[in-house]
Structure formats: C-alpha cells, structure tokens
Enzyme design. Structure first.
Site, PDB file in Angstrom:
ATOM      1  N   CYS A  94      -0.414   4.125   2.106  1.00  0.00           N
ATOM      2  CA  CYS A  94      -0.240   3.948   3.555  1.00  0.00           C
ATOM      3  C   CYS A  94       1.221   4.173   3.952  1.00  0.00           C
ATOM      4  O   CYS A  94       1.510   4.811   4.953  1.00  0.00           O
ATOM      5  CB  CYS A  94      -0.608   2.540   4.008  1.00  0.00           C
ATOM      6  SG  CYS A  94      -2.086   1.877   3.283  1.00  0.00           S
ATOM      7  N   ASP A  95       2.147   3.633   3.169  1.00  0.00           N
ATOM      8  CA  ASP A  95       3.543   3.558   3.616  1.00  0.00           C
ATOM      9  C   ASP A  95       4.513   4.390   2.796  1.00  0.00           C
ATOM     10  O   ASP A  95       5.692   4.480   3.151  1.00  0.00           O
ATOM     11  CB  ASP A  95       4.012   2.079   3.590  1.00  0.00           C
ATOM     12  CG  ASP A  95       3.132   1.215   4.480  1.00  0.00           C
ATOM     13  OD1 ASP A  95       2.701   1.703   5.520  1.00  0.00           O
ATOM     14  OD2 ASP A  95       2.884   0.050   4.115  1.00  0.00           O
ATOM     15  N   CYS A 144       0.825  -1.209   0.000  1.00  0.00           N
ATOM     16  CA  CYS A 144       0.000   0.000   0.000  1.00  0.00           C
ATOM     17  C   CYS A 144       0.858   1.258   0.000  1.00  0.00           C
ATOM     18  O   CYS A 144       1.356   1.683   1.052  1.00  0.00           O
ATOM     19  CB  CYS A 144      -0.923  -0.018   1.218  1.00  0.00           C
ATOM     20  SG  CYS A 144      -1.885   1.487   1.357  1.00  0.00           S
TER      21      CYS A 144
END
Ligand code: NAP
Length: 321
Positions: A140-141, A137
C-alpha cells in the site's frame, strides 16, 4: 432504520474463507448472503505475488485472485453486499446482525470469516507517525519510499515478503528481528539474503520510532540489542511493522468460546463454534496454518457443515411455523 430481513445463512467476511463458503453454499442452494465489509478480499488484497496457491504455474497477484473468487461466488449465485457488521447477537434465535448502515438482519446460521488484522508494536512514536512513515503494508505505502531507507520489523513470511517488495523500491532496507534467525520459509530468506540493498539487524528490537513534527515524519528508530541491552540509533524514512496478525474476533467476544490468544474455538475436525449454528473459518479461527489455501478449505468445510445443520433444523422450524 429499515425493517430486518431474514436470511438462512449469512457469511461475514470476504477473504478466501468467506468466498469459498459462499461458492459452496450457493451451489448447495442455501442462497447465502455475504456481508463483505469495507475491505473485501482480506489480506490478499495487500499481497503482491502469490506463488503457493495451487493451480497456477506462474505467480499470480493477490488482488486478482480475490477478484476471481468474488466473480466465481457471484457466478454461482451468492449475493454479496458491502455491509460492515458492527454487532452480532448470538444469544437469540434467529441470530441478529447489525450493520454500519443501520440495517439489521436475522439469520438461522452464520459463517464467521472475518480474518485477522496486522499487529502493531505498541511503542513510543508508532501511533504518532502512522500514515506518516509508519505502515503495516508495503504494497500500500511502499511507493512513498522510492530511493529512501526503510526499516522492516519481524522475522516471519510477512516481514521477509515486505522487505523483498520494498527492496525493489527503496534505496536501502534494514530488517530488524528480535532473534538470530527468521521463521520465514527458506526460499524467501534466500531471496532476501541475495538482495544487495538489504541488511538484517539480528537480536534487535525497536525501543522508539523517531521523527519530526513539522512536517510530521519518521527520521529513524532507536534499537535495543535484545541480549546486551545496548542502544543504537539508525536513520530511516519509514518503518514497516510486519510482526504477524491478530484474529478479528471482537464481534463474538463474550458470546463464543475463544482460545486464550483470541482465535475462535471450533470443535476438533470441524468449523462449528461453541454456539450451534455458528461456524468459523479462515484466519479468525486458525492459529496454526493461516494460509490462503487452508482458509479456503475451512470455508468449504463451514459451508458444508452449515448446510447440513440447516437441513437438520428444517423440520423443527416447519413445526414451529
Ligand atoms: P508470524 O509468522 O507470526 O511472524 C511474526 C514475526 O514477528 C516473528 O518473526 C516474530 O518473532 C516477530 N514478532 C512478533 N511480535 C513481535 C514483537 N512484539 N516485536 C518484534 N518482533 C515480533 O506472522 P506473519 O509473518 O504475518 O505470518 C503469519 C502467517 O501467514 C504464517 O503462517 C505465514 O506462513 C503466513 N504467510 C504466508 C505467506 C506466504 O506463504 N507467502 C506470506 C505471508 C504470511 P519470533 O520469530 O521471534 O517469534
């Protein structure tokens, strides 16, 4: 454990399919209960710009779209609870639904809208470095890779979108794809090819993700040329795996007919699953289109079909009571 509560219709999953089903079922006065799980919103929660959901001239954000769907479902009267379903019993009527909290519900009808989950490569180093340089992701990261070098694996829309997103953050993005062309939409590919800090390693697969132990982190990957078998090593601080999704159909395995690839089988032109009263909508059942808008459309179909099915059962239920 609390006593079980009976519902007419329970919708499991809170992506575009689940929310649309909730909106339609609530407006049809079925009084649905949605169990939204731990990560409501589904895959759109980890998507940034959405340009192909009709109705919006400018790009919108995935999480915003899901928030609007949730508000709309609540506005028309759907009840939404953040319960995570751990087991379904579909061989008995009413159906039984067990939740992580220990709660048990029964339901006359169920709409399964549990979506799909990211697939992993399943190769050496991947599990070891998950959360320490290996991710599925970018939204997300990606932040952790500011000014660094990252690898993105895959050649579909997800991989190209992840690479585009990361190219705004990382110093360098290397896309590793096992063939010599992407399956992603042309418009996305053109955008990617125009980015000066993106390179593509065609006909390449990752053999191993490399890293160090202390501190735990990725240092690169060993690539294998898919045609010649030649091995090379590239340095990188992160590896983003974007090779598609698998349906979240574990809850119904062995109870509903599944396709060989694990997607829930539905009757042609319908969302009806192999057990009467169970309807499947969105990515858990759709191995062809897998779009937010098709998931929403299937959610609408599931609610309409569930409502009709419940109406047909009403006389039999009344006679039994
Ligand atoms: P996908 O279209 O199935 O693409 C998966 C990619 O990963 C393919 O390029 C595939 O290679 C590669 N791959 C699969 N297994 C692999 C393995 N073991 N090792 C190396 N490479 C592997 O999946 P997706 O990109 O997640 O997209 C899923 C669906 O969501 C699609 O319908 C897509 O259109 C949709 N989607 C749409 C948007 C959007 O509209 N903006 C965004 C994201 C996703 P091959 O090409 O060789 O098979």
């Amino acid at each position: 454990m609390s006593a079980s509560v009976h519902e007419r219709l329970v919708i499991i999953g809170a992506g575009p399919a689940g929310y649309t089903a909730a909106i339609y079922a609530a407006r049809a006065m079925v009084n649905p209960l949605m169990l939204s799980g731990f990560e409501p919103g589904g895959q759109l929660m980890i998507t940034t710009d959405v340009e192909n959901y009709p109705g919006f001239a400018e790009p919108i954000q995935g999480p915003w779209l899901m928030e609007q769907m949730r508000l709309q479902a609540e506005h028309v009267g759907a009840r939404i609870e953040s319960e995570y379903v751990t087991a379904l019993e579909l061989r008995q009527r009413p159906f039984r639904i067990r939740c992580d909290s220990g709660r048990t519900l029964t339901a006359d009808a169920i709409i399964l809208a549990t979506g799909a989950k990211a697939k992993w490569l399943d190769l050496p180093g991947e599990a070891r470095f998950k959360g320490f340089g290996v991710s599925a992701c970018a939204t997300c990261d990606g932040f952790f890779f500011r000014g660094k070098t990252v690898i993105v694996v895959g050649g579909g829309n997800s991989a190209v979108e992840e690479a585009l997103y990361l190219s705004n953050i990382a110093k360098e993005v290397v896309v590793v794809h096992r063939r010599d062309s992407f399956r992603a939409e042309k418009i996305l590919c053109e955008r990617l090819f125009a980015r000066p800090n993106v390179t593509v390693r065609w006909n390449a697969v990752i053999d191993e993700i490399l890293g160090h132990e202390n501190p735990l982190g990725v240092t690169g990957a060993r690539l294998r040329d898919a045609r010649t078998g030649a091995l090379t090593t590239i340095d990188a601080d992160g590896v983003f795996v974007a090779i598609g999704h698998a349906p979240a159909s574990e809850l119904v395995a062995g109870q509903l007919a599944l396709k060989p690839n694990g997607y829930v089988e539905t009757k042609p032109g319908s969302t009806a699953a192999s057990v009467e009263g169970v309807f499947a909508a969105g990515d858990v059942a759709d191995d062809v289109f897998r779009q937010a808008v098709t998931a929403a459309g299937l959610g609408c179909m599931a609610a309409l079909e569930a409502e009709r099915w419940l109406a047909l059962q009403a006389p039999a239920r009344a006679a039994a009571e």
